[in-house]
Design a protein around this motif. Structure first.
Motif, PDB file in Angstrom:
ATOM      1  N   VAL A   1       0.849  -1.186   0.000  1.00 51.02           N
ATOM      2  CA  VAL A   1       0.000   0.000   0.000  1.00 51.02           C
ATOM      3  C   VAL A   1       0.891   1.245   0.000  1.00 51.02           C
ATOM      4  O   VAL A   1       1.796   1.362   0.834  1.00 51.02           O
ATOM      5  N   VAL A   2       0.650   2.139  -0.931  1.00 53.87           N
ATOM      6  CA  VAL A   2       1.478   3.333  -1.082  1.00 53.87           C
ATOM      7  C   VAL A   2       1.398   4.205   0.177  1.00 53.87           C
ATOM      8  O   VAL A   2       0.303   4.495   0.672  1.00 53.87           O
ATOM      9  N   GLY A   3       2.545   4.563   0.705  1.00 54.45           N
ATOM     10  CA  GLY A   3       2.603   5.513   1.832  1.00 54.45           C
ATOM     11  C   GLY A   3       2.305   4.920   3.195  1.00 54.45           C
ATOM     12  O   GLY A   3       2.192   5.656   4.175  1.00 54.45           O
ATOM     13  N   LEU A   4       2.168   3.592   3.279  1.00 56.21           N
ATOM     14  CA  LEU A   4       1.826   2.987   4.568  1.00 56.21           C
ATOM     15  C   LEU A   4       3.043   2.271   5.162  1.00 56.21           C
ATOM     16  O   LEU A   4       3.673   1.460   4.487  1.00 56.21           O
ATOM     17  N   ASP A   5       3.348   2.575   6.422  1.00 57.28           N
ATOM     18  CA  ASP A   5       4.424   1.877   7.119  1.00 57.28           C
ATOM     19  C   ASP A   5       3.832   0.603   7.728  1.00 57.28           C
ATOM     20  O   ASP A   5       3.360   0.592   8.868  1.00 57.28           O
TER      21      ASP A   5
END
Ligand code: ZN
Length: 454
Positions: free
Chosen positions: A432-436
């Motif tokens: 998922v883009v931008g998820l840590d």
């Protein structure tokens, strides 16, 4: 307008029984509007030169999968030993007091985990059924809206409810239920605050009293009236187990579909979760009414609830969608894996020829969209939303496979490589883009341990 050509996919499933060869050259997406503007024939090129081109030749493209039933908060009680081998009513009675300890932060973490897991499995739109609002969690749906917006996922968030506690003959403990006035007032607040209408809607709200054994008939009827007034959809659990059928016969003197009709729910505004124990006459009535069913195969097998009569329901006219169900009864939010489960369990009932891989995929896309009252998602067509899942069938699991589209289900794809929602990449390289993710898993696991510890 800014256009992106997804060029020459190795296979594409458009849905709604549209032959895929008309799009063998790929799709052109208007990334600003978030819609599909052109399908390109084999060997063709877009009418207007695209602003960007994405080489899709290693990918299988499907409509973004649509999940029609979930309880995100249950990701906190996955594989919990005390209920690992229980049937529904025992499972619920043991879990209710644990879930009653939820707080808003736990709801946020659980929602993020479930949505991220769904996105990475090729899902672009999800429903959730949240019906527990212990102290301080009256903002649960508001929190879910925030998370959906952060992750860029489409969501149909249902304002669930329970008002029939043990003291009044219901199944849930008294401290987990709310009074009907509070439920209806909050339902109306959520619809007026968040519900979007029309094509491309990102957030929608539906009303969802939990089940016949946790809600009064008055609240069912009042919810139906409010849904009609606000023009939103209705959702509940129905005909999941024989215990529920017995409960309805005992308490209402009628079977589940008669009960549904008696409270004004036998309409095309309604989608029910599970829908397993229907007789022939009930299937005909559900089909004639256009009442949809969320088929949840893993949960139904996990709790040994039964096998839904999905093909007969669909043939009768009831839209059939797929749901992963809550993570305490699956215990996974993997949507592409759920399509495989549906394919196989329905083959056990109807035979291999009646349940093709295309039919199973259509349940999870066009069918699920119809269950949520949508025609702008679930099918790849010009003018439709650019919600796409791109899978790379490669590696050991796919080695030696011939048809890439069939292989997605037969060889068992686990994750999408890329996922687009409304023209925007939300998953790239299966993340998922931008998820840590690592930080999220650490915090969510800690919350899960805290919840069961009490
Ligand atoms: Zn459920």
């Amino acid at each position: 307008m800014s256009t992106l050509w997804l060029k020459n996919p190795s296979a594409i499933h458009l849905g709604a029984e549209t032959p895929s060869d008309i799009a063998a050259g790929g799709l052109v997406v208007d990334t600003s509007a978030g819609t599909i503007v052109e399908v390109v024939a084999a060997g063709g090129t877009p009418i207007d030169p695209p602003d960007q081109t994405f080489d899709a030749s290693a990918y299988v493209v499907t409509p973004g999968l649509v999940n029609t039933h979930h309880h995100f908060y249950q990701t906190l009680t996955r594989a919990w030993p005390p209920v690992a081998n229980s049937k529904l009513f025992d499972w619920l009675v043991t879990l209710y007091p644990v879930w009653a300890r939820l707080d808003a932060e736990a709801v946020r973490l659980a929602t993020t985990v479930a949505m991220a897991e769904l996105l990475e499995s090729g899902c672009t739109t999800t429903a959730d059924h949240h019906y527990l609002f212990p102290h301080g969690t009256d903002v649960s749906i508001d929190v879910q809206v925030e998370v959906a917006r952060e992750l860029g996922m489409r969501a149909v968030l249902t304002r669930g409810s329970m008002n029939l506690g043990e003291a009044d003959g219901g199944l849930p403990p008294q401290h987990t239920v709310q009074d009907p006035e509070a439920i209806l007032a909050d339902s109306e607040r959520l619809v007026r605050t968040y519900h979007e209408r029309g094509e491309g809607a990102r957030i929608q709200i539906a009303l969802a009293p939990c089940s016949p054994f946790s809600v009064s008939t008055t609240l069912m009827a009042e919810s139906a009236a409010l849904a009609e007034e606000l023009d939103v959809r209705l959702h509940t659990h129905l005909a999941e187990t024989r215990d529920e059928e017995d409960y309805c016969l005992q308490h209402f003197g009628m079977r589940t579909v008669d009960y549904l009709e008696s409270v004004g729910w036998l309409t095309d505004r309604t989608w029910v979760a599970h829908g397993i124990h229907f007789d022939d006459g009930e299937i005909a009535r559900l089909g004639a009414a256009g009442t949809a069913v969320a088929h949840c195969p893993s949960s139904n097998m996990r709790l040994a609830s039964g096998i839904a009569r999905a093909v007969e329901l669909q043939d009768a006219g009831a839209p059939v969608g797929i749901g992963v169900d809550g993570s305490a009864s699956n215990d996974s939010s993997n949507m592409v894996r759920e399509v495989r489960q549906a394919l196989y369990v329905q083959r056990l009932r109807y035979g291999a020829e009646a349940v093709t891989t295309g039919r199973a995929l259509d349940w999870a896309t066009t069918g699920s969209a119809a269950a949520l009252g949508r025609t702008d998602i679930g099918t790849l067509r010009v003018g439709g939303q650019a919600d796409l899942a791109l899978f790379r069938p490669e590696g050991l699991a796919f080695s030696g496979s011939h048809d890439p589209l069939t292989a997605l289900l037969l060889c068992g794809a686990e994750r999408a490589d890329r996922v687009m929602v409304a023209g925007d990449w939300r998953v790239v390289d299966s993340r998922v883009v931008g998820l840590d993710t690592e930080a999220l898993v650490a915090r969510h696991s800690q919350a899960a341990r805290g919840l069961v510890a009490g």
